[in-house]
Each structure stands twice: as structure tokens, then as C-alpha cells.
Design a protein around this motif. Structure first.
Motif: not given
Length: 279
Positions: A191-197, A202-208
Motif C-alpha cells: 500500500a505504501i509503495g503504490l501510494i508513493m509511486a 484515489w491512491r489512499l484506497l490502497w490502504l484497504l
């Protein structure tokens, strides 16, 4: 004027497929990532056994969680046990998502964000190494094995299961390597990697992904809350040690240098003349 137009056009992003950082050699990366997964998979086997210590540590972790008034893992499990389909889905998520999601994450970064790929691979390697050391130092029986927890071994009762019926019959996994939970640690890094990249709104949804993973590992009685907390702490330390890549504009990112209006001969001439006047 022609020089001015060429100068304006030079600010446009490179063509499709261009990246700011060259990709590392594919064969080398395949070997490195394969080695990482093999160390994780087989390195844990060296920590197998130590049953007495594992259950003693489990009692201490369980008591510590109650001392700080964490909600019982049974609270989450009770929600999953409302329907057999739900608990089977949770067991399947635990068994099937962990490795493929991490591999897909690394593959996407390698292809689209090479600088973030190298950073993420280093963080994951450091996290995994630290976790393996903790597995060796602190063998820990999962809550599904702890009689005091009163929890159901959902994978054994409902399936599917990735473990043998007993630790003695399980030659391919260490069931006493509960702390830290790399299921959670890797999911959080994904999740952190995808938010950073990425730059999507909507990228914060990766935290799901790590949130769902946390509910699954606790609800299926494979991990304690403290296992996830330990993984988060180790990941935070790894992120402090490995410098994060600076953001570079990639294909699909907004180009701050691109004109907001279509570039026509008239606007190009006007821009060129303005630039000449300023000089």
C-alpha cells in the motif's frame, strides 16, 4: 520563431514507455526476488520446533494484550463466523493473496516505476530479514493453538488451509513463527509503495489491502494484534533506513510545463516573441 517553437516543444514529456530511471537487469532482479521469497519460505523452517517456548511466549503475548485492553481477537472472528462463505473467503484470502499480491506489486513497479521498484525491493528485503531474525529469537504459537484464547482454527475447520493438521506433520511451514506477521508487513508495504509511486486522487484506497489483511489474519486466529504491530514497527525502521526515491514525472503524470491551451502557430509565435522581449 522556429527556435521558439522548438524550445516550447522540448518541454513535452518523452514518448510512450520512457522512464526517468533505467530498469535494472531483469534476470538479476528475478534471481534477487526469488532468493528473497526462498529465504522467507525456507529460512523460517530453521525456527521450527521450540514448542515449549512458543506456547510460553503465546501466553505472555495474550496476557500483555489483555493488560493494555486491546479488543479480543475473538471479536473479529465472531464477525467472520456469521456465515460459512465469509469465513471461507477469509481463509482463501489468507492462503492465496499474500504472495501473488506482493509479486504483482513488484512486477508493476519494475515495469512502470523502476526507481520505486528498487526502493521497495530493498525495504521488503530488510523487513523480511529482520522478521526472520525475530522468528528465530521469539518462537510464538498462533492464537488458534492457544487454548486460553478460545478461538477456532478456521482454516482447519472450514478450509482451505496452508498448514498441516499439527506442527509435527507440517514439513513445509513453521507454525510457530507468528511474530511478526509478514502477511501484514508486506501488505502494508504494498500500500505504501503504490501510494508513493502513483498520483491518483484515489491512491489512499490502497490502504484497504493491509486493513483487510489485518482483519483476516486476526479473524482466522493466525495472528495476534501484537504480530501486526511488530511488523509495522519493523517496516517503519526499514523505511527510515532505506532512502525513498524522489518523485519524477512519469508517463500519465501531469506535465507542469505543458501549455494549458493547445499549441497553435499563433500561440507559439506569441510565446516566442514574449520570450525574446524578456531576454
Amino acid at each position: 520563431m522556429a527556435a521558439g517553437i522548438r524550445g516550447i516543444r522540448s518541454t513535452r514529456p518523452a514518448g510512450p514507455g520512457a522512464t526517468a530511471t533505467p530498469r535494472p537487469p531483469l534476470l538479476r532482479e528475478l534471481l534477487l526476488v526469488t532468493a528473497l521469497f526462498l529465504v522467507y519460505k525456507f529460512g523460517r523452517l530453521f525456527a521450527n520446533g521450540h514448542e515449549t517456548r512458543a506456547f510460553h511466549n503465546a501466553d505472555r503475548v495474550w496476557d500483555a494484550e489483555r493488560a493494555v485492553h486491546l479488543p479480543g481477537e475473538g471479536t473479529v472472528q465472531a464477525l467472520l463466523l456469521h456465515g460459512e462463505g465469509l469465513i471461507r473467503a477469509a481463509n482463501t484470502y489468507y492462503a492465496a493473496v499474500h504472495f501473488p499480491a506482493t509479486i504483482a506489486f513488484l512486477a508493476w513497479l519494475y515495469w512502470r516505476r523502476p526507481d520505486h521498484y528498487v526502493w521497495s525491493r530493498r525495504v521488503l528485503a530488510l523487513l523480511t530479514t529482520a522478521a526472520l531474525a525475530l522468528h528465530l529469537l521469539i518462537p510464538l504459537a498462533p492464537p488458534r493453538m492457544l487454548a486460553a484464547s478460545g478461538l477456532v482454527d478456521t482454516a482447519r475447520v472450514y478450509g482451505p488451509s496452508v498448514y498441516g493438521a499439527t506442527p509435527e506433520t507440517d514439513s513445509m511451514a513453521n507454525q510457530f513463527a507468528a511474530m511478526p506477521s509478514l502477511h501484514f508487513g508486506w501488505a502494508l508495504m504494498v500500500a505504501i509503495g503504490l501510494i508513493m509511486a502513483t498520483r491518483s486522487r484515489w491512491r489512499l484506497l490502497w490502504l484497504l489491502h493491509p486493513l483487510l489483511t489485518l482483519l483476516v489474519i486476526v479473524g482466522t486466529a493466525n495472528h495476534y494484534w501484537f504480530d501486526a504491530l511488530a511488523a509495522a514497527v519493523l517496516l517503519a525502521l526499514a523505511l527510515l533506513v532505506v532512502p525513498a526515491p524522489q518523485h519524477r514525472r512519469h508517463d500519465g503524470d501531469p506535465d507542469p510545463a505543458r501549455p494549458l491551451v493547445p499549441l497553435t502557430p499563433a500561440t507559439a509565435a506569441s510565446t516566442a516573441s514574449t520570450a525574446g522581449a524578456l531576454r
